[in-house]
Structures are given as structure tokens and as C-alpha cells.
Design a protein around this motif. Structure first.
Motif, PDB file in Angstrom:
ATOM      1  N   GLN A 111      -3.465   1.240   7.346  1.00  0.00           N
ATOM      2  CA  GLN A 111      -3.975   2.305   6.479  1.00  0.00           C
ATOM      3  C   GLN A 111      -3.743   3.681   7.101  1.00  0.00           C
ATOM      4  OE1 GLN A 111      -4.704   1.347   3.405  1.00  0.00           O
ATOM      5  NE2 GLN A 111      -4.235  -0.666   4.285  1.00  0.00           N
TER       6      GLN A 111
ATOM      7  N   VAL B  82      -0.244   4.522   6.190  1.00  0.00           N
ATOM      8  CA  VAL B  82      -0.193   4.951   4.789  1.00  0.00           C
ATOM      9  C   VAL B  82      -0.607   6.415   4.678  1.00  0.00           C
ATOM     10  CG1 VAL B  82      -1.170   4.607   2.481  1.00  0.00           C
ATOM     11  CG2 VAL B  82      -0.568   2.629   3.882  1.00  0.00           C
TER      12      VAL B  82
ATOM     13  N   TYR C 247       0.860  -1.181   0.000  1.00  0.00           N
ATOM     14  CA  TYR C 247       0.000   0.000   0.000  1.00  0.00           C
ATOM     15  C   TYR C 247       0.894   1.227   0.000  1.00  0.00           C
ATOM     16  CZ  TYR C 247      -3.482  -3.435   1.403  1.00  0.00           C
ATOM     17  OH  TYR C 247      -4.298  -4.548   1.454  1.00  0.00           O
TER      18      TYR C 247
ATOM     19  N   PRO D 135       1.319   5.525  -0.239  1.00  0.00           N
ATOM     20  CA  PRO D 135       0.584   6.766   0.001  1.00  0.00           C
ATOM     21  C   PRO D 135       0.066   7.359  -1.303  1.00  0.00           C
ATOM     22  CG  PRO D 135       2.676   6.756   1.194  1.00  0.00           C
ATOM     23  CD  PRO D 135       2.700   5.576   0.263  1.00  0.00           C
TER      24      PRO D 135
ATOM     25  N   ALA E 185       4.904   3.757   3.165  1.00  0.00           N
ATOM     26  CA  ALA E 185       4.516   2.597   2.368  1.00  0.00           C
ATOM     27  C   ALA E 185       4.400   1.413   3.321  1.00  0.00           C
ATOM     28  CB  ALA E 185       5.567   2.307   1.302  1.00  0.00           C
TER      29      ALA E 185
END
Length: 478
Positions: free
Chosen positions: A266, A269, A223, A225, A274
Motif C-alpha cells: 500500500q 501504491v 491495487y 493509485p 500499481a
């Protein structure tokens, strides 16, 4: 029907008992064994005389339907295996037909159809599937492949027209869903979050693979940003799951614990990190060789996978040289051993992880009969090939190599350790040993314990404090 497991967890026999007719243990109708550890899958019976079991006899966890009458008539051995007359392999291929370590298939009310989940379409997802059986073969299937996400725990309605299940999506946390078997449609019937539109802005999970030191393939979901570009040199965080017989998914996990940690990731993020949610060897979803890789090999190949993850992130064009990691339970153990045994990470966060397998097993065996069950002592010992006090030098070496405290004198990686004092899975005594030995070694670490908290913290105030510390820790070192 019942499943009889060997005391060391390496063999299982499914037995049929007719009350008032059979003597002794009953008739063995199926069996399996592994060079490793079997999970305690519960057999699922139907009053028609059929049994559904999950087995890894082909190298992947698959669903089998067993006709008990046929197997009783042809029983010639106390270890009859899972093939021949009366056995139908419902799923087959290089994929798995289970949602998690506890998942099981479900018979419809008439005993003609089985509902289960598979990751045939996507290794990081689980899709609902229904197989119709006639005699000893599958005659049709209904698949819900177009519904992205992770379904688990199917349960039939009494009329046999619908199936309820838990399901999470790539951008949605777990809710109860109902599938219409006739139309193939699925709808959500609960709302676990009051404002699900919040999750629409989450980044798309990117499936990634890379090689470990020995050439084995390692998996994960990355994941980034928003609007991250090559050359941005963003710092990275790796999440290691617990279990270790578990798997991070493509998006939200159906389980509460990993759903929470996914949300925490999350947040990181959104703060500019990352995040790689790592699937290292010993987890599910990629076949039995992957799952059994740490058998008699704890603290070796899965550590190599984590080291490879740090290298992979440093080599990506969007990410920089600073990489941290965190994990709970087995992931916490990995944080400890990565901090002491390697210099792969710039910092590590251990949540409720093991520090010394020998001291933990001594405690776990004493607690086992009331917490895990009487056979767990040998199950734990089988992972290393013997008890911690074994006279076998090979067994002693396995415990030494796999325990983070072995390397504490060389530890250079800053370590944050968080633990609940009422933890019944990993005693807070592991944090006490960690503290004592890190102080004696004069290394950088920060221990925190939370009174009356369990293996998974329960109180919001605890999480606010813990995540505040983790956030500050990453800001300081990354």
C-alpha cells in the motif's frame, strides 16, 4: 487419536488407540493419499468420540466429522479411506474449508457443532460458519457471510454461545473478533492499530484473473493509485507470496507476515505504483490441482504464472511497460529465477529466497530433525522425486531446471537480494552462493545481509533500511 504420515508426505492414516485395550499402532479409522504432498493437518477430537479432519480427497480441502466408535466397529482395512459408515462430509463443493495451511475446525463444548471457515462466497476471503450435526449428517448451518474479510482459528467459549477468531478485513488489519452464534453478529474486541481510520483511504482491491502460458487461470488482487486513468502508464510491482502453500487475500491477510507485506504494498501504491498481489500455482484456495501443480515441477508452471502476470500488467490501459517484482521466502526464490531464467521483469527483489535447491536441501536435511521434524528430509525430496545426489537423471534434471543459479550466465534483470544471517528457514548460505556466482558471471546484482536477523526480519531498523533500499531500487529501474 493420532495422525500417522508416510515418510514422504504422500499418505496419512488416522488411528484410534484405547490404552490398555489395543495392541500395536491402534485401529485405522480413516486414511487419505495424494499424488503429491499432504499438509500435516492435526486431527481435532472431542471427548464424545468424534473426530474432525480436513481432507482434499474430493479435490478441494473440506471438513469431515468421524464417529470413532462406528469406524472401529467396521474397520476391515488398514487404509479405510474417508467414506462410508461413521463419516460425515461437513462441507462440499468447489471451495475450501480452511483459513490457511495450519487452520483447523473446532468442536463446541457439547461436541454437536463444528466451527470452521470457508471461501465459498469469495475465493480471496474466509467466512466463519457453524454446522450442527445429528447422527451422521449436518442438520443446520449458521453462516457469517455478510462479514467481509478473513476469519481464521475459531475457538468456542465454554458456554457454547460465542466463538472467538482472528479476523482481518479488506481495509482493516487483524484483530480478535467474537461471533454470536445465536444472532449471527460479529464484533471486534481488540485494536491492533492505534489509528484504524488511516486505512479508510486505501484503494479497493480489484480481483483479477488471466491465463498462463498453458491456459491455466491465474488469480490476484490489483491495487491502483488514486485517480488512475487509462493512458497514465503507471509503473507496476508484483508481490509473490512465500510458502508456497499460501494465498494473498482480498485486502488484509490475517497472518502477520503477509499483513506486513500488504501494508508495504500500500505504501508503493501511495508512491504511484500499481501493485498486483499474485496467487500463482502452488498456493491454496483454488483446489488441489492448483496447489499440487509444482509437484515434481518446481520452477516451471509457477514461473510461467509470474511471467503472465507481467504481460497482463503491460497490457492494461492504466499501466505502462515497466514492471518489477518482489517476494520473500518462496517469493524470493521466484525473484531469483525470474531474474536469471526470464526477461519478464525490469527488476526483481529477493528477500530470503533459495538460489540452488541442491545446496539448500543439503543444509535443510541436516537441520531438519531440530527445526522441522525428522520426516522433513523425505518430504523435501518428494517435491523433486529424490535427493539432490540421486543417480536418476530425471531427478537431477528437476533440480537443475528448478534452481535459479542454472541460468545465472544469461541473467540480464537487475536483482536486489536481502537476507538475515540467522535465518533458520533459508540459510544465509544461499545469499553467499548467489553472490559468488553472480560475481563470476559478471551480472548486475546488489546483495545485502542483516546480522542476527531471522527469516522474517524482526527489528524496525532493519525494515527501515531494507524498504529504503527496495524503494530506491524500484525508483531506479521502474
Amino acid at each position: 487419536m493420532y495422525a500417522e504420515d508416510s515418510i514422504d508426505g504422500s499418505e496419512r492414516v488416522y488411528r484410534s488407540v484405547r490404552l490398555g485395550e489395543d495392541d500395536g499402532l491402534g485401529v485405522a479409522i480413516a486414511s487419505e493419499s495424494v499424488d503429491g504432498l499432504l499438509l500435516p493437518h492435526t486431527p481435532v477430537g472431542h471427548e464424545s468420540g468424534r473426530l474432525a479432519v480436513v481432507s482434499a480427497r474430493t479435490g478441494y480441502r473440506h471438513v469431515y466429522a468421524v464417529d470413532v466408535d462406528d469406524r472401529r466397529e467396521t474397520a476391515e482395512s488398514d487404509r479405510p479411506g474417508l467414506e462410508g459408515r461413521g463419516v460425515c462430509q461437513v462441507t462440499a463443493g468447489e471451495f475450501e474449508a480452511r483459513g490457511d495451511a495450519d487452520d483447523r475446525p473446532a468442536w463446541d463444548p457439547d461436541g454437536d457443532r463444528l466451527a470452521y471457515v470457508t471461501n465459498e462466497v469469495d475465493a480471496g476471503e474466509r467466512h466463519l460458519e457453524v454446522a450442527t450435526l445429528d447422527g451422521g449428517s449436518v442438520v443446520s448451518r449458521t453462516r457469517f457471510d455478510d462479514v467481509e474479510g478473513n476469519a481464521v482459528y475459531p475457538d468456542w467459549a465454554p458456554d457454547g454461545d460465542r466463538i472467538a477468531c482472528h479476523r482481518s478485513g479488506r481495509f482493516t488489519p487483524t484483530d480478535v473478533h467474537v461471533a454470536d452464534v445465536e444472532t449471527g453478529g460479529m464484533r471486534r474486541v481488540t485494536a491492533s492499530h492505534p489509528d484504524p481510520e488511516l486505512f479508510d483511504a486505501l484503494p479497493e482491491p480489484e480481483p483479477v484473473t488471466f491465463e498462463s502460458e498453458d491456459g491455466a487461470t491465474v488469480y490476484g488482487y490489483l491495487y491502483l493509485p488514486p485517480e488512475t486513468e487509462p493512458g497514465d502508464d503507471v509503473p507496476s510491482v508484483v508481490l509473490c507470496h512465500g510458502g508456497p502453500i499460501a494465498q494473498m487475500r482480498r485486502g488484509f491477510h490475517h497472518g502477520r507476515t503477509y499483513g506486513y507485506f500488504h501494508l508495504f504494498d500500500q505504501y508503493f501504491v501511495s508512491e504511484g505504483y500499481a501493485v498486483l498481489e499474485l496467487n500463482f500455482r502452488s498456493g491454496i484456495g483454488y483446489g488441489d490441482d492448483f496447489e499440487q501443480a509444482i509437484h515434481r515441477n518446481v520452477g516451471v508452471v509457477e514461473v510461467e504464472d509470474c511471467v503472465a502476470a507481467a504481460s497482463y500488467l503491460r497490457e492494461r490501459p492504466e499501466t505502462g511497460d515497466t514492471v518489477g517484482m518482489w517476494g520473500r521466502s518462496y517469493g524470493g526464490f521466484l525473484a531469483n529465477i525470474l531474474a536469471t531464467k526470464t526477461d519478464a521483469y525490469d527488476c526483481a527483489v529477493n528477500v530470503a529466497g533459495i538460489w540452488d535447491w541442491r545446496t539448500w536441501e543439503e543444509w535443510a536435511v541436516d537441520l531438519g530433525p531440530t527445526h522441522w521434524g525428522p520426516s522433513e528430509a523425505s518430504w523435501f525430496h518428494n517435491r523433486f522425486g529424490g535427493a539432490p545426489d540421486s543417480d536418476d537423471p530425471i531427478v537431477q534434471e528437476r533440480y537443475r531446471v528448478g534452481s535459479p543459479n542454472t541460468y545465472v550466465d544469461e541473467m540480464e534483470t537487475p536483482l536486489l537480494a536481502l537476507h538475515g544471517s540467522s535465518d533458520k528457514n533459508v540459510t544465509v548460505g544461499e545469499l553467499e552462493h548467489l553472490t559468488t556466482e553472480c560475481v563470476e558471471a559478471g551480472v548486475e546484482f546488489d546483495p545485502v545481509y542483516y546480522p542476527d536477523e531471522e527469516h522474517m526480519f524482526e527489528r524496525p531498523a532493519t525494515w527501515r533500511d531494507a524498504l529504503g533500499r527496495v524503494t530506491n531500487f524500484f525508483e531506479t529501474h521502474l
